[in-house]
Design an enzyme around this catalytic site. Structure first.
Site, PDB file in Angstrom:
ATOM      1  N   SER A   1     -47.288 -11.365 108.824  1.00 39.50           N
ATOM      2  CA  SER A   1     -47.665 -13.028 108.437  1.00 39.50           C
ATOM      3  C   SER A   1     -46.199 -14.178 109.112  1.00 39.50           C
ATOM      4  O   SER A   1     -46.948 -14.783 109.336  1.00 39.50           O
ATOM      5  CB  SER A   1     -48.483 -13.629 107.423  1.00 39.50           C
ATOM      6  OG  SER A   1     -47.004 -14.035 106.541  1.00 39.50           O
TER       7      SER A   1
ATOM      8  N   LYS B   1     -43.697 -18.352 103.234  1.00 40.11           N
ATOM      9  CA  LYS B   1     -44.587 -19.042 104.643  1.00 40.11           C
ATOM     10  C   LYS B   1     -43.578 -20.143 104.974  1.00 40.11           C
ATOM     11  O   LYS B   1     -42.779 -20.542 104.008  1.00 40.11           O
ATOM     12  CB  LYS B   1     -46.371 -19.871 103.452  1.00 40.11           C
ATOM     13  CG  LYS B   1     -47.013 -18.536 103.301  1.00 40.11           C
ATOM     14  CD  LYS B   1     -47.159 -17.961 104.353  1.00 40.11           C
ATOM     15  CE  LYS B   1     -48.201 -17.100 104.188  1.00 40.11           C
ATOM     16  NZ  LYS B   1     -48.841 -15.201 104.806  1.00 40.11           N
TER      17      LYS B   1
END
Length: 174
Positions: free
Chosen positions: A34, A83
């Site tokens: 990701s 993230k």
């Protein structure tokens, strides 16, 4: 007796040092795709990505748009995720999934997080704004493998910038 005292003085340093290391700075692996290409980049097309180990600053003083952070997973508290912060409280963002094509003002005490590679990322576009209290550290550098060592830059990817609108900008237009 003096030898025993010296030994005790030296031994207490180890647990105190380990505790301080974990509270201030730690090194952890990053799993998944990701955050590609910044973390775990593919070495060749279609290849399994390398597994980066990163230095994490646990003494988070201020968070900024673009910071890569570690946080407790909002839906699975036993997990930790990595993230990028793309919006902070008061910002307005056009979501890409949470409320499709809708503008959302980030509530007080929250942030909007996304992975750099959306097709592999489960992030705020899935579960909405996340509480700042879930942030556990700021990723400062890749420390392994050697060929990828370097500072992790704090920047918002251009694809996200196009959807991100500061509240002040929106108020000025409307």
């Amino acid at each position: 007796m003096s030898t025993m005292r010296q030994w005790v003085r030296r031994v207490w340093v180890v647990p105190v040092g380990i505790t301080a290391w974990d509270l201030v700075l730690c090194v952890r692996p990053v799993e998944g795709r990701s955050m590609q290409p910044v973390l775990n980049p593919e070495t060749q097309a279609g290849a399994v990505p390398s597994r980066n180990w990163v230095a994490i600053n646990r003494m988070v003083v201020g968070l900024h748009r673009g910071d890569v952070v570690t946080l407790i997973h909002p839906e699975a508290p036993e997990k930790s995720i990595v993230k990028r912060i793309v919006a902070l409280e008061g910002d307005v963002i056009k979501t890409a999934g949470y409320t499709p094509n809708e503008y959302l003002k980030i509530p007080r005490g929250h942030c909007w997080i996304e992975g750099d590679k959306p097709e592999y990322s489960k992030d705020s576009n899935t579960y909405g704004p996340v509480p700042l209290g879930l942030v556990t550290g700021k990723v400062s550098a890749v420390v392994w493998p050697l060929r990828e060592i370097g500072r992790v830059k704090s920047l918002v990817p251009p694809s996200t910038q196009a959807r991100h609108i500061h509240l002040a900008t929106k108020q000025a237009k409307g």
